[in-house]
Design a protein around this motif. Structure first.
Motif: not given
Length: 450
Positions: A137-164
């Motif tokens: 999913f993420v190799p090489g990506a610098r920006a991501a778009v999450v389409i939707g504003v429900g709790n699943v959208a918030v989850d994937v947004t948070r996971i992408l923005a979290r540190g290892a």
């Protein structure tokens, strides 16, 4: 003695089993699952950093360990497995609690480009669902778009923005953790086609985005002001009102130059995923405006958001079950108080609970009253159902037909293997991510008594 099969070991299935035990002192319940692991979306849908919600597994575990309940994992029901008609022969009653197995699509050009995925698949990958595959999913990506504003959208947004470092203590599979640790994503855009007062996320989930140590949330006050309810949210329901208040506070804060940025966008409707060098490179949105009827209308103005990773999170949908009637419009099995209905008539001994009954609505707790209604219907029918003689212990019959269920001892062996894997990596429990490793671990366990 009433024998019931519950197909699905997520919350709706386990609450159904619990309701049967509480109201019938002699009922025997087999909880079947296609996977060798129990707990359904609590294991494979709740984000790994939501440890409090994941602890619900302990409650579900208590029910599955009851002496009159038996877990039979690795049993496919329907296409390619045990036909629904055969299952009906083995039990007095069958309750289908199979959830909503697929995601809704956007129906726009470019949706299937490499780099454009469903959020469901992304969640399955970082949750170690054995059907998820290797990711990429993420190799090489610098920006991501999450389409939707429900709790699943918030989850994937948070996971992408979290540190290892924040994700390492979770049970996330090692490959997903390593990929996210190496991720170059610095900007995550979460986009909704309507306004903030109509977003479906809960306030608790929303606030978590503002608590990430190395990320900041950016909101455009002018975009928020397009919502007629934004200026005075007092008439909104409590959750929506609190959401608007949180967004208002974020909009008033200056940017602080964090390493990662979460940009919440509203009144933008996706119309195409644009290709860059043969893969997703941007999403084209049309600016929308309120139509005065709780909906939006297009304005003819467009905006492109650059992104090499696109995740759609616009809802789940049930799929047909071989041998059962299906309402394609609703994505559910037709029913009457949980009793399956075919051509206007109740099908004796067949029931539904959970999302396949009511659609993908509500929270985990919503499954309790849903299951309670179905259990009441089943037990009201039980005097007639129990008159039919069964061919013997269903698990033994399945084995004689070449199906080897993973029973509770097999699941405990999987748990031990995941604890050992985590210890070898210097982490806590780490999930096994594929069918082979799960089944190998399960076979190392002994079959439980009873």
């Amino acid at each position: 003695m009433l024998r019931v099969a519950v197909v699905g070991s997520g919350p709706s299935g386990v609450y159904t089993a619990q309701g049967l035990l509480q109201q019938d002192a002699e009922v025997l319940v087999d909880v079947l699952d296609r996977l060798p692991c129990p707990y359904g979306l609590v294991r494979y849908g709740v984000a790994p950093d939501h440890e409090k919600i994941k602890s619900l597994q302990n409650t579900l575990r208590t029910v599955l360990q009851e002496p009159r309940v038996r877990f039979l994992g690795g049993v496919q029901v329907g296409a390619g497995g045990v036909p629904a008609a055969r299952l009906a022969e083995l039990y007095h009653a069958v309750v289908y609690c199979v959830g909503a197995a697929t995601d809704r699509r956007l129906g726009i050009p470019g949706e299937d480009l490499p780099g454009s995925w469903s959020a469901t698949r992304f969640v399955s990958w970082y949750s170690a669902h054995p059907d998820a595959g290797p990711g990429g999913f993420v190799p090489g990506a610098r920006a991501a778009v999450v389409i939707g504003v429900g709790n699943v959208a918030v989850d994937v947004t948070r996971i992408l923005a979290r540190g290892a470092a924040e994700l390492s203590p979770t049970d996330m599979p090692q490959a997903a953790l390593a990929a996210l640790a190496a991720s170059r994503v610095t900007d995550v855009h979460m986009v909704g086609r309507r306004g903030p007062s109509q977003a479906r996320f809960t306030t608790k989930e929303l606030r978590e985005l503002g608590e990430l140590p190395d990320a900041e949330v950016l909101v455009d006050p002018e975009e928020l002001a397009l919502d007629p309810q934004y200026a005075d949210p007092t008439a909104l329901p409590a959750v929506q009102r609190r959401n608007v208040e949180v967004l208002r506070a974020w909009a008033a804060r200056p940017a602080r130059g964090a390493a990662r940025r979460i940009r919440l966008r509203f009144f933008l409707r996706p119309v195409a995923v644009l290709a860059r060098e043969g893969r997703a490179g941007a999403v084209r949105f049309e600016r929308t405006a309120p139509d005065g009827r709780d909906g939006v209308t297009g304005t003819g103005r467009f905006e492109d958001i650059e992104a090499q990773l696109v995740l759609r999170s616009v809802g789940y949908r049930g799929v047909p079950l071989e041998g059962l009637p299906f309402d394609a419009g609703r994505g559910t099995v037709p029913h009457l108080a949980g009793r399956v209905v075919r051509d206007g008539a109740v099908v004796p001994g067949q029931y539904v609970a959970g999302w396949i009954k009511r659609g993908p609505t509500g929270v985990i707790g919503t499954n309790r009253p849903c299951a309670k209604e179905t259990v009441a219907s089943l037990l009201a029918d039980a005097p007639a159902l129990v008159r039919r003689e069964l061919p013997g212990d269903p698990a033994e019959v399945l084995r004689s037909e070449g199906i080897e269920p993973v029973e509770w001892g097999g699941w405990l062996a999987i748990e031990r293997a995941e604890a050992e894997l985590g210890a070898s990596l210097g982490r806590g429990v780490v999930k096994l991510p594929d069918w082979e490793s799960l089944l190998t671990a399960a076979r190392s366990g002994s079959r439980p008594e009873g």
